[in-house]
Design a protein around this motif. Sequence first.
Motif, PDB file in Angstrom:
ATOM      1  N   LEU A  97       0.838  -1.207   0.000  1.00 42.43           N
ATOM      2  CA  LEU A  97       0.000   0.000   0.000  1.00 42.43           C
ATOM      3  C   LEU A  97       0.870   1.252   0.000  1.00 42.43           C
ATOM      4  N   SER A  98       1.897   1.247   0.868  1.00 43.50           N
ATOM      5  CA  SER A  98       2.799   2.409   0.902  1.00 43.50           C
ATOM      6  C   SER A  98       3.521   2.586  -0.416  1.00 43.50           C
ATOM      7  N   SER A  99       3.909   1.467  -0.997  1.00 41.57           N
ATOM      8  CA  SER A  99       4.613   1.520  -2.275  1.00 41.57           C
ATOM      9  C   SER A  99       3.742   2.148  -3.348  1.00 41.57           C
ATOM     10  N   GLU A 100       2.459   1.761  -3.338  1.00 39.80           N
ATOM     11  CA  GLU A 100       1.555   2.234  -4.390  1.00 39.80           C
ATOM     12  C   GLU A 100       1.169   3.692  -4.222  1.00 39.80           C
ATOM     13  N   LYS A 101       1.032   4.140  -2.969  1.00 38.54           N
ATOM     14  CA  LYS A 101       0.474   5.484  -2.777  1.00 38.54           C
ATOM     15  C   LYS A 101       1.536   6.566  -2.668  1.00 38.54           C
ATOM     16  N   SER A 102       2.808   6.176  -2.516  1.00 37.10           N
ATOM     17  CA  SER A 102       3.831   7.196  -2.297  1.00 37.10           C
ATOM     18  C   SER A 102       4.869   7.186  -3.402  1.00 37.10           C
ATOM     19  N   ALA A 103       5.339   8.407  -3.722  1.00 36.31           N
ATOM     20  CA  ALA A 103       6.366   8.538  -4.750  1.00 36.31           C
ATOM     21  C   ALA A 103       7.740   8.164  -4.209  1.00 36.31           C
ATOM     22  N   GLY A 104       7.915   8.245  -2.928  1.00 36.36           N
ATOM     23  CA  GLY A 104       9.207   7.875  -2.350  1.00 36.36           C
ATOM     24  C   GLY A 104      10.179   9.030  -2.288  1.00 36.36           C
ATOM     25  N   LEU A 105      11.154   8.889  -1.432  1.00 45.77           N
ATOM     26  CA  LEU A 105      12.209   9.881  -1.271  1.00 45.77           C
ATOM     27  C   LEU A 105      13.318   9.549  -2.262  1.00 45.77           C
ATOM     28  N   VAL A 106      13.787  10.573  -2.927  1.00 45.99           N
ATOM     29  CA  VAL A 106      14.718  10.326  -4.035  1.00 45.99           C
ATOM     30  C   VAL A 106      16.122  10.028  -3.513  1.00 45.99           C
ATOM     31  N   ALA A 107      16.634   8.882  -3.912  1.00 45.50           N
ATOM     32  CA  ALA A 107      17.989   8.491  -3.540  1.00 45.50           C
ATOM     33  C   ALA A 107      18.967   8.738  -4.683  1.00 45.50           C
ATOM     34  N   ARG A 108      18.455   8.727  -5.897  1.00 42.06           N
ATOM     35  CA  ARG A 108      19.319   8.936  -7.080  1.00 42.06           C
ATOM     36  C   ARG A 108      18.422   9.357  -8.240  1.00 42.06           C
ATOM     37  N   LYS A 109      18.803  10.423  -8.886  1.00 46.22           N
ATOM     38  CA  LYS A 109      18.005  10.884 -10.027  1.00 46.22           C
ATOM     39  C   LYS A 109      18.941  11.405 -11.093  1.00 46.22           C
ATOM     40  N   GLU A 110      18.843  10.795 -12.240  1.00 49.15           N
ATOM     41  CA  GLU A 110      19.584  11.304 -13.401  1.00 49.15           C
ATOM     42  C   GLU A 110      18.628  11.308 -14.580  1.00 49.15           C
ATOM     43  N   GLY A 111      18.594  12.419 -15.306  1.00 45.90           N
ATOM     44  CA  GLY A 111      17.645  12.523 -16.406  1.00 45.90           C
ATOM     45  C   GLY A 111      16.217  12.481 -15.883  1.00 45.90           C
ATOM     46  N   ASP A 112      15.329  11.950 -16.666  1.00 48.53           N
ATOM     47  CA  ASP A 112      13.912  11.877 -16.281  1.00 48.53           C
ATOM     48  C   ASP A 112      13.393  10.470 -16.602  1.00 48.53           C
ATOM     49  N   ALA A 113      13.469   9.612 -15.609  1.00 51.17           N
ATOM     50  CA  ALA A 113      13.136   8.203 -15.835  1.00 51.17           C
ATOM     51  C   ALA A 113      11.662   8.035 -16.187  1.00 51.17           C
ATOM     52  N   ASP A 114      10.783   8.808 -15.520  1.00 54.31           N
ATOM     53  CA  ASP A 114       9.346   8.660 -15.806  1.00 54.31           C
ATOM     54  C   ASP A 114       9.032   9.028 -17.255  1.00 54.31           C
ATOM     55  N   ALA A 115       9.593  10.148 -17.693  1.00 50.73           N
ATOM     56  CA  ALA A 115       9.362  10.567 -19.082  1.00 50.73           C
ATOM     57  C   ALA A 115       9.949   9.557 -20.067  1.00 50.73           C
ATOM     58  N   VAL A 138      17.694   2.684  15.377  1.00 50.68           N
ATOM     59  CA  VAL A 138      18.914   2.422  16.150  1.00 50.68           C
ATOM     60  C   VAL A 138      19.622   3.716  16.532  1.00 50.68           C
ATOM     61  N   PHE A 139      19.590   4.696  15.634  1.00 48.45           N
ATOM     62  CA  PHE A 139      20.236   5.983  15.909  1.00 48.45           C
ATOM     63  C   PHE A 139      19.183   7.085  15.798  1.00 48.45           C
ATOM     64  N   PRO A 140      18.365   7.240  16.842  1.00 48.48           N
ATOM     65  CA  PRO A 140      17.264   8.215  16.752  1.00 48.48           C
ATOM     66  C   PRO A 140      17.790   9.596  16.368  1.00 48.48           C
ATOM     67  N   GLY A 141      17.113  10.207  15.421  1.00 52.16           N
ATOM     68  CA  GLY A 141      17.517  11.542  14.981  1.00 52.16           C
ATOM     69  C   GLY A 141      18.485  11.528  13.816  1.00 52.16           C
ATOM     70  N   ALA A 142      19.050  10.356  13.529  1.00 50.21           N
ATOM     71  CA  ALA A 142      20.062  10.296  12.458  1.00 50.21           C
ATOM     72  C   ALA A 142      19.433  10.403  11.071  1.00 50.21           C
ATOM     73  N   VAL A 143      18.170  10.064  10.966  1.00 43.03           N
ATOM     74  CA  VAL A 143      17.488  10.178   9.670  1.00 43.03           C
ATOM     75  C   VAL A 143      16.349  11.194   9.825  1.00 43.03           C
ATOM     76  N   PRO A 144      16.610  12.456   9.494  1.00 47.42           N
ATOM     77  CA  PRO A 144      15.551  13.473   9.635  1.00 47.42           C
ATOM     78  C   PRO A 144      14.353  13.146   8.752  1.00 47.42           C
ATOM     79  N   ALA A 145      13.196  13.620   9.168  1.00 49.71           N
ATOM     80  CA  ALA A 145      11.988  13.406   8.359  1.00 49.71           C
ATOM     81  C   ALA A 145      12.242  13.899   6.938  1.00 49.71           C
ATOM     82  N   GLY A 146      11.864  13.119   5.970  1.00 47.47           N
ATOM     83  CA  GLY A 146      12.047  13.522   4.579  1.00 47.47           C
ATOM     84  C   GLY A 146      13.409  13.155   4.015  1.00 47.47           C
ATOM     85  N   ALA A 147      14.279  12.565   4.851  1.00 48.07           N
ATOM     86  CA  ALA A 147      15.598  12.176   4.363  1.00 48.07           C
ATOM     87  C   ALA A 147      15.627  10.671   4.118  1.00 48.07           C
ATOM     88  N   VAL A 148      16.487  10.280   3.208  1.00 50.06           N
ATOM     89  CA  VAL A 148      16.648   8.865   2.886  1.00 50.06           C
ATOM     90  C   VAL A 148      17.586   8.227   3.903  1.00 50.06           C
TER      91      VAL A 148
END
Lengths: 154, 714
Positions: free
Chosen positions: B302-320, B467-477
């Motif tokens: 469900l999460s996979s389907e409804k969310s675009a996800g946080l970008v870890a790598r983007k080159e060019g325009d894969a969707d297009a 494991v490391f609370p605070g190490a991954v801020p909201a919106g970060a990968v």
Amino acid sequence: MLTINVNGSDRSVDVDPETPLLWVLRDAVGLTGTKYGCGMALCGACTVHLDGQPVRSCVTPVGSIGAAKITTIEGLSPDRSHPVQKAWIELDVPQCGYCQSGQIMSATALLAQTPKPTDADIDTAMSGNICRCGTYQRIRAAIHRAAEIAGEKP
Amino acid sequence: MSAATGAVTRRTVLKAGAAGAGLVLAIHLTGCQKPGAASGERKLIATNAWLRIGTDNSITFLCDRSEMGQGVYTALPTILAEELGVDPRRIAIEFAPVGDAYKNGAIGAQVTGGSTSVRDAWQKLRVAGAQAREMLKSAAAREWDTTASACRVENGEIISPYGKRLSYGAVAEAAAALPVPKDIGLKEAKSFQWIGKALTRFDTPAKVDGSAIFGIDVKLPGMLYAALAQPPMLGGKAKTIDDAAAKAMPGVRQVVATGSGVAVVADSWWQARKARDALKIEWDGAATTALNDGAILRGLRLSSEKSAGLVARKEGDADAALKAATRVVRAEYQLPLLAHATMEPQVCTADVRADGCDIYVPTQSQAAAQAAAATAAGLKPEQVDVHTTFLGGGFGRRIDVDFIPAAVEASKAVGKPVKLLWTREDDITHDKYRPPAYDTVAAGFDRDGKLVAWKLHLTGPSITARVFPGAVPAGAVDPFAVEAAANYPYDVPNILVDWVPHEIGLDVGYWRSVSHALNCFVAESFMDELALAARQEPAEFRRALLAKQTRHLEVLEVALRRSGYDKPAEGRSRGVAVMEGYGTYMAQVAEISIEGGKVKVHKIVCALDCGQTVNPGIVTAQVESSIVFGLSAALWGEINVQGGRVQQSNFHDYRLVRMGEMPVIETHRIESDAAPGGIGEPATALVAPAVCNAIYAATKQRLRSLPIARHNLA
């Protein structure tokens, strides 16, 4: 009080006869080389010899042993000179090392029965011993090497 | 004390002598001394955080990484010794206490993990060794009224221009008072004396005679033993405890309700364990009643389907590019929960007193262990001394410190040292599991058949955030969720790798190779699917897309050549996988056959470039180890959850590779003078895709989920 023979010495232990030999060795006798891994004879970490035969001490009630002679890793040699220990050192077998006492006790029992084991013999004798670090390839080579070392003896 | 009994006296630390020095485990530092404090007649001089030189010319290395099989006990002193000018085999080794100097620069905490130990130590231990050497030379030069630069060193001695000799121990005290020199040039690789040589491991002798002290082997005067009744469901709590029957059993001293379960403290562990089973506990498991495999997978999907996800790598325009593509290939992959199953179950020995606490523990995370013990004891962290033992396996499990507080609470309650040991069942059912994953992947070809788009959409929980609370801020990968995905190596103009964080209602943990093992399975399996779509042979398809990646390409070529990839024997099939992880480049070729609907893995050939190596023998051992670890997981590994309860419990239902199932493993290391790469983990990740690609070659069945045992092969 029970008396058991461990590595050539009689030891008196004040334990319930139902206690698995593993815990008697580790906590009452103080020989911690023999390890606990599963408690169900599934992993072989607790392997010791009873009159030369490999047994899983985690499921062997101490009261069932009688006069049988127990050999643990500590009793294999006083100075790491058993051919299996020599081969293990030469081929740098252990990684974390936790399962190796059991591996070595299974290997020594195999070689006592079968001085020149085949790979199939090794598969059969050693498949009761799990190594989570995956040292199996080196264990196999070291068993063959130990057979050679033992054969070199005068 | 006798090394044969493995006893350690109160407040001692473990110390092993150099190999070949006879007794391997020895003990010192009785009383309240810290490493570096004066000990009897000899003085130990703290030259820097890692090095103690005794006036008796003893040299001790404080090993600030945990030895869990991966070889730091040998590799790290070798690195230091190279610049110090001492045969590493004569250096004694102790495990370091908690300290800022011992933080892992690659992680930012005192943690052994992430295949970072050699990479982090590479510069700082050579500098530390060189600084100490120069200080020792300067001190000796003063004695001789000459200059340091006119002197040289040879295996623990300084030699004057006229051939006079002084041992390091003789000048250590004077040397320690000198300023620490800066900007010392380090040796070039061609003049290494010890680094790069396959020295046999320094811990091997103690691991073939039973004398190595693991966490389970710690023994303190007056110590009691504890077994812990933990909730049978994840996240459960004890509602009512009836301990009358347990307390009446032989040897039982006390029953202690702790934050993680009910501890029975007794004169022996077996007595504690028997009495634990006599406890009558009513558990509140409401928090996880609805937790099961199906719900976890549905949530991920469900999460996979409804969310675009946080970008870890983007080159060019894969969707297009996918929209414009002539041909699009899509697939979805899923991976199960896994347990670590270290051979030594979780264990901790605690000695809590009014003014302080010592813990003796096989941990990968000393500062976190100290903090957890301090909280449980009601003390300040600096009042807790952490003594690290050998670890009976780590694999990431012992980065977590969940097994420590109950031991501390039990010791505090009974006023004596307590060793609390989990059973195997406790261990399998209360792990911090390798996260599951649900991933979709799409790729597009243009009209010329060129691969023009790659889109990998990952969904799973964040280990790091827990494991490391605070190490991954909201919106970060979480960088440990997108390994072997964000660094997709193939030459494709439009790439999108994103990740949807989705918590699953149970604790997940770092498991050998972490997300490499998840993502490499998806990426490298799908590369084979694309090769099929492109009507190309899988290795040839990869080769063409790796033209700009010389290190990837070289390991691929070596693996193909050494495995005889093109010509499998009759009845055998082969599959390949390629990956960079931890700065190490790797390719594997798996050779399999199908027998009675099941796969038999005959051989795995691994080619790697891990840069400069410290100990090539240990590198090979780690590749073998990682492959077996990955193979157990690929073939059989899964943890199932029903009604909040983990269904597996021991090695009969959490199956691991045994001797008779062991493939031949060939390791081919390419000589390299690049910076060291990590080697404890990467090979784990390539096993599943290489084997599944070989299964496809044999059966035309594409496995998009693991374990392989879930699939009928024909």
